[in-house]
Design a protein around this motif. Sequence first.
Motif, PDB file in Angstrom:
ATOM      1  N   VAL A 254      65.317  36.847 120.504  1.00 34.55           N
ATOM      2  CA  VAL A 254      66.682  36.908 121.028  1.00 34.55           C
ATOM      3  C   VAL A 254      67.170  35.500 121.332  1.00 34.55           C
ATOM      4  N   THR A 255      68.479  35.328 121.253  1.00 34.94           N
ATOM      5  CA  THR A 255      69.113  34.067 121.648  1.00 34.94           C
ATOM      6  C   THR A 255      70.033  34.342 122.829  1.00 34.94           C
ATOM      7  N   VAL A 256      69.756  33.682 123.943  1.00 34.54           N
ATOM      8  CA  VAL A 256      70.500  33.896 125.179  1.00 34.54           C
ATOM      9  C   VAL A 256      71.503  32.763 125.356  1.00 34.54           C
ATOM     10  N   PRO A 257      72.803  33.082 125.417  1.00 30.47           N
ATOM     11  CA  PRO A 257      73.797  32.026 125.655  1.00 30.47           C
ATOM     12  C   PRO A 257      73.885  31.671 127.134  1.00 30.47           C
ATOM     13  N   ALA A 258      74.377  30.494 127.425  1.00 31.68           N
ATOM     14  CA  ALA A 258      74.590  30.084 128.816  1.00 31.68           C
ATOM     15  C   ALA A 258      75.578  31.038 129.475  1.00 31.68           C
ATOM     16  N   ASN A 259      75.193  31.562 130.632  1.00 33.91           N
ATOM     17  CA  ASN A 259      76.024  32.502 131.397  1.00 33.91           C
ATOM     18  C   ASN A 259      76.359  33.774 130.614  1.00 33.91           C
ATOM     19  N   GLY A 260      75.542  34.071 129.599  1.00 27.24           N
ATOM     20  CA  GLY A 260      75.802  35.245 128.778  1.00 27.24           C
ATOM     21  C   GLY A 260      74.604  36.170 128.733  1.00 27.24           C
ATOM     22  N   SER A 261      74.623  37.104 127.793  1.00 32.40           N
ATOM     23  CA  SER A 261      73.571  38.110 127.715  1.00 32.40           C
ATOM     24  C   SER A 261      73.169  38.348 126.270  1.00 32.40           C
ATOM     25  N   ALA A 262      71.886  38.575 126.065  1.00 35.06           N
ATOM     26  CA  ALA A 262      71.349  38.950 124.758  1.00 35.06           C
ATOM     27  C   ALA A 262      70.873  40.394 124.818  1.00 35.06           C
ATOM     28  N   LYS A 263      70.932  41.083 123.684  1.00 30.60           N
ATOM     29  CA  LYS A 263      70.551  42.491 123.606  1.00 30.60           C
ATOM     30  C   LYS A 263      69.192  42.612 122.946  1.00 30.60           C
ATOM     31  N   ALA A 264      68.325  43.457 123.544  1.00 28.24           N
ATOM     32  CA  ALA A 264      66.998  43.705 122.972  1.00 28.24           C
ATOM     33  C   ALA A 264      66.647  45.173 123.173  1.00 28.24           C
ATOM     34  N   ASP A 265      66.985  45.994 122.189  1.00 26.30           N
ATOM     35  CA  ASP A 265      66.663  47.422 122.240  1.00 26.30           C
ATOM     36  C   ASP A 265      65.364  47.669 121.480  1.00 26.30           C
ATOM     37  N   PHE A 266      64.484  48.462 122.086  1.00 26.22           N
ATOM     38  CA  PHE A 266      63.206  48.791 121.457  1.00 26.22           C
ATOM     39  C   PHE A 266      63.086  50.303 121.309  1.00 26.22           C
TER      40      PHE A 266
END
Length: 295
Positions: A254-266
Amino acid sequence: MNRQAKVWLVLVVAVSLLALGSACSKSGKDEGGPGPSGTDKAAGKPAPTNDLGTVTGVIAFNGTVPAPKKIDTSADPVCGQKNPNLTTEETVVKDGKLANVFLYIKDGTATDGTKIADYTWATPTTAVTLDQNGCHYRPHILGVQTNQKISITNSDPTQHNIHWTPKVNPEWNQSQPNGAPPIEKTFARAEVLVPVKCNQHPWMKAYIGVMKSPLFAVSADNGTFTIKGVPAGTYTVVAWKEGGATGTEKTMSVTVPANGSAKADFAFGEGAATSTKPSSLQMMPAIEFPMLGRH
Protein backbone atom coordinates in the motif's frame (compact mmCIF):
# COMPACT_ATOMS: atom_id res chain seq x y z
CA MET A 1 66.11 4.76 34.28
CA ASN A 2 66.81 1.13 35.19
CA ARG A 3 65.58 -1.88 33.17
CA GLN A 4 62.69 -2.72 35.55
CA ALA A 5 61.33 0.83 35.44
CA LYS A 6 61.41 0.80 31.64
CA VAL A 7 59.40 -2.45 31.55
CA TRP A 8 56.74 -1.01 33.87
CA LEU A 9 56.54 2.18 31.74
CA VAL A 10 55.94 0.13 28.58
CA LEU A 11 53.21 -1.89 30.32
CA VAL A 12 51.43 1.27 31.54
CA VAL A 13 51.47 2.78 28.03
CA ALA A 14 50.13 -0.44 26.46
CA VAL A 15 47.24 -0.70 28.96
CA SER A 16 46.34 2.96 28.40
CA LEU A 17 46.21 2.46 24.61
CA LEU A 18 43.96 -0.61 24.98
CA ALA A 19 41.55 1.28 27.25
CA LEU A 20 41.42 4.20 24.80
CA GLY A 21 40.66 1.88 21.87
CA SER A 22 37.85 0.20 23.80
CA ALA A 23 36.27 3.54 24.68
CA CYS A 24 36.39 4.67 21.05
CA SER A 25 34.76 1.49 19.77
CA LYS A 26 31.88 1.92 22.25
CA SER A 27 31.23 5.45 21.01
CA GLY A 28 30.70 4.27 17.43
CA LYS A 29 27.39 3.92 15.56
CA ASP A 30 24.81 1.57 17.02
CA GLU A 31 23.82 -0.84 14.26
CA GLY A 32 20.68 -1.97 16.06
CA GLY A 33 19.64 -5.56 16.63
CA PRO A 34 19.56 -7.45 19.91
CA GLY A 35 21.38 -5.68 22.72
CA PRO A 36 23.46 -7.25 25.49
CA SER A 37 20.37 -7.63 27.67
CA GLY A 38 18.48 -9.49 24.95
CA THR A 39 16.21 -6.54 24.12
CA ASP A 40 15.74 -4.80 20.77
CA LYS A 41 17.95 -1.76 20.45
CA ALA A 42 16.39 1.54 19.43
CA ALA A 43 17.15 2.59 15.86
CA GLY A 44 17.73 6.18 16.93
CA LYS A 45 15.50 8.23 14.60
CA PRO A 46 12.30 9.49 16.25
CA ALA A 47 9.12 8.56 14.42
CA PRO A 48 7.40 11.53 12.73
CA THR A 49 4.39 13.11 14.40
CA ASN A 50 3.06 15.23 11.52
CA ASP A 51 1.39 14.45 8.18
CA LEU A 52 0.49 10.94 9.28
CA GLY A 53 -1.99 8.75 7.47
CA THR A 54 -3.96 5.56 7.99
CA VAL A 55 -4.43 2.13 6.47
CA THR A 56 -8.04 0.96 6.55
CA GLY A 57 -9.78 -2.12 5.23
CA VAL A 58 -12.26 -4.92 5.64
CA ILE A 59 -11.50 -8.61 6.14
CA ALA A 60 -13.92 -10.86 4.26
CA PHE A 61 -14.49 -14.58 4.56
CA ASN A 62 -15.43 -16.46 1.40
CA GLY A 63 -17.21 -19.77 1.24
CA THR A 64 -18.71 -21.94 3.93
CA VAL A 65 -17.96 -20.74 7.43
CA PRO A 66 -16.68 -23.52 9.74
CA ALA A 67 -19.20 -23.99 12.52
CA PRO A 68 -17.81 -23.10 15.96
CA LYS A 69 -17.39 -26.09 18.23
CA LYS A 70 -19.05 -26.18 21.63
CA ILE A 71 -16.48 -26.50 24.41
CA ASP A 72 -16.90 -29.08 27.12
CA THR A 73 -16.30 -27.23 30.39
CA SER A 74 -17.40 -30.04 32.71
CA ALA A 75 -13.89 -30.25 34.17
CA ASP A 76 -14.63 -26.96 35.96
CA PRO A 77 -18.33 -26.49 36.81
CA VAL A 78 -17.73 -22.80 37.49
CA CYS A 79 -16.94 -22.28 33.80
CA GLY A 80 -20.12 -24.00 32.70
CA GLN A 81 -22.23 -21.94 35.09
CA LYS A 82 -20.78 -18.60 34.00
CA ASN A 83 -20.48 -19.35 30.28
CA PRO A 84 -22.70 -22.33 29.34
CA ASN A 85 -22.52 -21.64 25.58
CA LEU A 86 -18.74 -21.34 25.27
CA THR A 87 -17.49 -22.13 21.74
CA THR A 88 -14.20 -22.02 19.82
CA GLU A 89 -13.06 -18.69 18.34
CA GLU A 90 -10.76 -19.78 15.52
CA THR A 91 -13.02 -18.38 12.77
CA VAL A 92 -15.53 -15.73 13.86
CA VAL A 93 -17.62 -14.51 10.91
CA LYS A 94 -20.62 -12.17 10.82
CA ASP A 95 -22.34 -11.24 7.55
CA GLY A 96 -19.36 -12.53 5.59
CA LYS A 97 -16.83 -10.43 7.55
CA LEU A 98 -14.02 -11.91 9.63
CA ALA A 99 -13.04 -10.80 13.14
CA ASN A 100 -9.82 -11.43 15.08
CA VAL A 101 -7.37 -10.95 12.21
CA PHE A 102 -4.10 -9.31 13.28
CA LEU A 103 -2.85 -6.67 10.83
CA TYR A 104 0.47 -4.88 10.91
CA ILE A 105 2.96 -2.99 8.77
CA LYS A 106 5.88 -5.33 8.30
CA ASP A 107 8.33 -3.22 6.26
CA GLY A 108 8.56 -0.41 3.75
CA THR A 109 9.95 3.07 3.20
CA ALA A 110 8.65 6.51 4.07
CA THR A 111 8.62 9.24 1.43
CA ASP A 112 11.81 10.75 2.88
CA GLY A 113 13.65 7.48 2.26
CA THR A 114 13.62 6.26 5.87
CA LYS A 115 12.97 2.56 6.36
CA ILE A 116 10.03 2.04 8.70
CA ALA A 117 12.20 -0.26 10.82
CA ASP A 118 14.67 2.59 11.42
CA TYR A 119 12.21 4.72 13.37
CA THR A 120 12.08 4.77 17.16
CA TRP A 121 8.58 4.73 18.63
CA ALA A 122 7.67 5.88 22.12
CA THR A 123 6.42 3.16 24.47
CA PRO A 124 2.76 3.76 25.42
CA THR A 125 2.21 4.64 29.06
CA THR A 126 -1.18 2.90 29.22
CA ALA A 127 -1.40 -0.84 29.79
CA VAL A 128 -3.28 -3.28 27.57
CA THR A 129 -5.65 -5.60 29.46
CA LEU A 130 -5.88 -9.34 28.92
CA ASP A 131 -8.87 -10.55 30.93
CA GLN A 132 -9.98 -14.08 31.82
CA ASN A 133 -13.74 -13.84 31.76
CA GLY A 134 -16.19 -16.68 31.24
CA CYS A 135 -13.25 -19.09 31.08
CA HIS A 136 -11.89 -17.61 27.88
CA TYR A 137 -9.45 -14.82 27.13
CA ARG A 138 -10.73 -11.37 26.22
CA PRO A 139 -9.64 -10.18 23.76
CA HIS A 140 -8.81 -13.28 21.78
CA ILE A 141 -6.22 -11.42 19.67
CA LEU A 142 -4.40 -8.33 20.93
CA GLY A 143 -1.40 -6.21 20.07
CA VAL A 144 1.14 -4.39 22.22
CA GLN A 145 4.39 -2.56 21.71
CA THR A 146 7.65 -3.78 23.13
CA ASN A 147 7.98 -2.87 26.81
CA GLN A 148 4.32 -1.82 27.01
CA LYS A 149 2.61 -3.17 30.11
CA ILE A 150 0.06 -5.97 29.82
CA SER A 151 -2.37 -6.08 32.75
CA ILE A 152 -3.64 -9.64 33.20
CA THR A 153 -6.87 -9.86 35.16
CA ASN A 154 -9.07 -12.71 36.40
CA SER A 155 -12.78 -11.88 36.34
CA ASP A 156 -13.84 -15.48 37.01
CA PRO A 157 -14.73 -17.10 40.35
CA THR A 158 -12.13 -19.79 39.64
CA GLN A 159 -8.36 -20.07 39.35
CA HIS A 160 -6.55 -19.70 36.03
CA ASN A 161 -2.98 -20.35 34.94
CA ILE A 162 -1.56 -18.01 32.31
CA HIS A 163 1.13 -19.63 30.20
CA TRP A 164 2.62 -18.04 27.12
CA THR A 165 5.16 -19.76 24.89
CA PRO A 166 7.08 -17.22 22.80
CA LYS A 167 10.10 -17.98 20.65
CA VAL A 168 12.34 -14.94 21.21
CA ASN A 169 10.97 -13.67 24.54
CA PRO A 170 11.18 -15.57 27.84
CA GLU A 171 8.46 -18.15 28.44
CA TRP A 172 6.19 -17.27 31.35
CA ASN A 173 3.74 -19.32 33.42
CA GLN A 174 1.88 -18.29 36.57
CA SER A 175 -1.32 -19.15 38.40
CA GLN A 176 -3.84 -16.42 39.20
CA PRO A 177 -6.50 -17.31 41.81
CA ASN A 178 -9.94 -15.73 41.72
CA GLY A 179 -9.85 -12.36 43.45
CA ALA A 180 -6.10 -11.95 42.93
CA PRO A 181 -4.79 -8.54 41.85
CA PRO A 182 -3.80 -7.94 38.22
CA ILE A 183 -0.44 -9.23 37.04
CA GLU A 184 1.68 -6.86 34.94
CA LYS A 185 4.09 -8.20 32.35
CA THR A 186 5.99 -6.87 29.31
CA PHE A 187 7.74 -8.23 26.24
CA ALA A 188 11.19 -6.85 25.46
CA ARG A 189 11.39 -8.11 21.88
CA ALA A 190 9.08 -7.87 18.90
CA GLU A 191 7.37 -11.15 18.03
CA VAL A 192 4.33 -12.05 15.90
CA LEU A 193 2.48 -13.83 17.38
CA VAL A 194 2.86 -15.16 20.93
CA PRO A 195 0.48 -18.03 21.88
CA VAL A 196 -1.20 -17.85 25.28
CA LYS A 197 -2.97 -20.74 27.01
CA CYS A 198 -4.31 -21.73 30.41
CA ASN A 199 -2.89 -24.93 31.84
CA GLN A 200 -5.99 -25.48 33.95
CA HIS A 201 -8.51 -24.89 31.13
CA PRO A 202 -6.91 -26.28 27.94
CA TRP A 203 -9.51 -24.75 25.60
CA MET A 204 -8.47 -21.20 26.54
CA LYS A 205 -6.33 -19.57 23.83
CA ALA A 206 -5.21 -16.07 22.97
CA TYR A 207 -2.50 -14.55 20.77
CA ILE A 208 -0.39 -11.45 21.39
CA GLY A 209 1.30 -9.53 18.59
CA VAL A 210 4.35 -7.71 19.97
CA MET A 211 5.52 -4.85 17.76
CA LYS A 212 8.24 -2.19 17.92
CA SER A 213 5.79 0.34 16.48
CA PRO A 214 2.10 1.16 17.05
CA LEU A 215 1.35 0.30 13.40
CA PHE A 216 -1.01 -2.63 13.98
CA ALA A 217 -4.69 -3.37 14.45
CA VAL A 218 -7.14 -6.23 14.99
CA SER A 219 -10.24 -6.63 12.82
CA ALA A 220 -13.50 -5.95 14.65
CA ASP A 221 -16.67 -8.06 14.64
CA ASN A 222 -17.69 -6.41 11.34
CA GLY A 223 -14.29 -7.16 9.78
CA THR A 224 -13.09 -3.56 9.71
CA PHE A 225 -9.70 -2.30 10.90
CA THR A 226 -7.70 0.93 10.96
CA ILE A 227 -3.94 1.26 11.42
CA LYS A 228 -3.34 4.83 12.58
CA GLY A 229 -0.30 7.10 12.70
CA VAL A 230 1.38 5.83 9.52
CA PRO A 231 4.12 8.04 8.02
CA ALA A 232 3.59 8.78 4.32
CA GLY A 233 5.26 6.07 2.24
CA THR A 234 4.92 2.63 0.67
CA TYR A 235 4.65 -0.41 2.91
CA THR A 236 3.86 -4.11 3.15
CA VAL A 237 0.74 -4.81 5.22
CA VAL A 238 0.34 -8.29 6.69
CA ALA A 239 -2.94 -9.93 7.71
CA TRP A 240 -2.59 -12.95 10.02
CA LYS A 241 -5.44 -15.35 10.74
CA GLU A 242 -5.44 -18.08 13.35
CA GLY A 243 -5.90 -21.65 12.17
CA GLY A 244 -4.04 -24.93 12.06
CA ALA A 245 -0.56 -25.27 13.49
CA THR A 246 0.93 -22.07 12.06
CA GLY A 247 -1.86 -19.73 11.07
CA THR A 248 -2.06 -18.05 7.65
CA GLU A 249 -0.56 -14.78 6.45
CA LYS A 250 -1.56 -12.63 3.48
CA THR A 251 0.37 -9.57 2.33
CA MET A 252 -0.41 -6.44 0.34
CA SER A 253 1.58 -3.39 -0.74
CA VAL A 254 0.00 0.00 0.00
CA THR A 255 1.01 3.62 -0.51
CA VAL A 256 -0.07 5.98 2.26
CA PRO A 257 -0.31 9.69 1.37
CA ALA A 258 0.46 12.43 3.88
CA ASN A 259 -2.67 13.10 5.94
CA GLY A 260 -4.50 10.55 3.79
CA SER A 261 -5.57 6.93 3.83
CA ALA A 262 -4.69 3.75 1.94
CA LYS A 263 -7.08 0.83 1.43
CA ALA A 264 -6.12 -2.77 2.21
CA ASP A 265 -8.96 -5.29 1.93
CA PHE A 266 -8.17 -8.96 2.55
CA ALA A 267 -10.14 -12.17 2.11
CA PHE A 268 -9.75 -15.60 3.69
CA GLY A 269 -11.62 -18.83 3.15
CA GLU A 270 -12.50 -20.75 -0.01
CA GLY A 271 -11.56 -19.02 -3.24
CA ALA A 272 -9.76 -16.17 -1.50
CA ALA A 273 -6.79 -14.50 -3.16
CA THR A 274 -3.69 -16.62 -2.86
CA SER A 275 -1.03 -14.17 -1.64
CA THR A 276 -0.54 -16.38 1.40
CA LYS A 277 2.37 -17.89 3.25
CA PRO A 278 2.73 -19.70 6.56
CA SER A 279 3.54 -17.49 9.53
CA SER A 280 6.32 -18.30 11.97
CA LEU A 281 3.86 -19.07 14.75
CA GLN A 282 3.97 -22.61 16.09
CA MET A 283 1.71 -23.78 18.86
CA MET A 284 3.44 -25.63 21.67
CA PRO A 285 1.81 -28.71 23.20
CA ALA A 286 -0.24 -27.90 26.27
CA ILE A 287 0.88 -28.99 29.71
CA GLU A 288 -2.33 -29.36 31.62
CA PHE A 289 -1.16 -28.65 35.13
CA PRO A 290 -0.14 -25.43 36.92
CA MET A 291 3.57 -24.70 37.23
CA LEU A 292 3.68 -22.61 40.34
CA GLY A 293 6.44 -20.21 41.18
CA ARG A 294 7.76 -19.85 37.65
CA HIS A 295 8.12 -16.26 36.45
